[in-house]
Design an enzyme around this catalytic site. Structure first.
Site, mmCIF file in Angstrom:
data_model
loop_
_atom_site.group_PDB
_atom_site.id
_atom_site.type_symbol
_atom_site.label_atom_id
_atom_site.label_comp_id
_atom_site.label_asym_id
_atom_site.label_seq_id
_atom_site.Cartn_x
_atom_site.Cartn_y
_atom_site.Cartn_z
ATOM 1 N N ASN A 183 0.812 -1.198 0.000
ATOM 2 C CA ASN A 183 0.000 0.000 0.000
ATOM 3 C C ASN A 183 0.858 1.265 0.000
ATOM 4 O OD1 ASN A 183 -2.462 1.374 -0.010
ATOM 5 N ND2 ASN A 183 -3.320 0.021 1.538
ATOM 6 N N HIS A 237 22.819 2.700 11.191
ATOM 7 C CA HIS A 237 23.936 3.330 11.906
ATOM 8 C C HIS A 237 23.968 2.831 13.340
ATOM 9 C CE1 HIS A 237 20.958 5.896 13.857
ATOM 10 N NE2 HIS A 237 20.429 6.039 12.666
#
Length: 187
Positions: free
Chosen positions: A81, A112
């Site tokens: 969607n 990270h």
């Protein structure tokens, strides 16, 4: 005359979809159906889309990123969607007949590190068959979601969700078992 024009337009649209996927180096069984905006695809690895998949993006387009040597596989009859965002740095495998809700995020990496002692996590994601991932849910590195599971809207999956369960929250926990036959497919 009008029916022939619409049919010709359909063939033309399918041809454009096929050419765009080829340009993005995306393998597919049959061209997926796209409604609305074309997804942003960045592919340096391998993407494979099985037959009868569909992408709907009238408000916010999907973003699909696959890094070098990574794999993204989307099973047949899977639906994504508005605004779904997928990133594979190792492997993301989505089963057959899945429903991916608005603004869902599926990332097999943290991108990270949080601190010097904690390197960025990277781990494959596996989403079983006939899984429904609710709107605004986040599926993170190492998630393993069993067949027929439902992830409630706004949830964060960080580990294993057993088959035939409803899970929700952040982090997602099993709320209850679902009594569904093995061959059942949700609409």
């Amino acid at each position: 005359m009008k029916k022939a024009f619409v049919s010709g337009l359909s063939r033309f649209k399918r041809l454009l979809v096929g050419l765009s996927l080829k340009a993005d180096n995306v393998g597919y069984e049959s061209p997926p159906v796209f409604s609305g905006k074309w997804p942003k695809i960045t592919n340096k690895g391998r993407i494979y889309i099985a037959r009868n998949c569909s992408f709907r993006s009238f408000r916010t387009r999907q973003h699909i990123t696959v890094t070098k040597d990574a794999i993204l596989e989307i099973g047949r009859n899977t639906f994504m969607n508005d605004g779904a965002n997928l990133c594979a740095t190792l492997s993301v495998k989505i089963g057959r007949n899945c429903k991916i809700g608005d603004m869902a995020y599926i990332f097999d990496t943290d991108f990270h590190q949080v601190s010097p002692q904690h390197p960025a996590k990277r781990a494959p994601i596996s989403i079983g068959n006939n899984v429904w991932i609710g709107a605004r849910s986040t599926i993170l590195a190492g998630a393993d979601i069993g067949d027929h599971a439902v992830i409630a809207a706004g949830s964060t999956v960080v580990g294993e969700i057993p088959a035939k369960t409803l899970a929700g929250g952040s982090p997602a926990k099993v709320i209850r078992a679902l009594d569904v036959p093995d061959d059942w497919v949700r609409d």
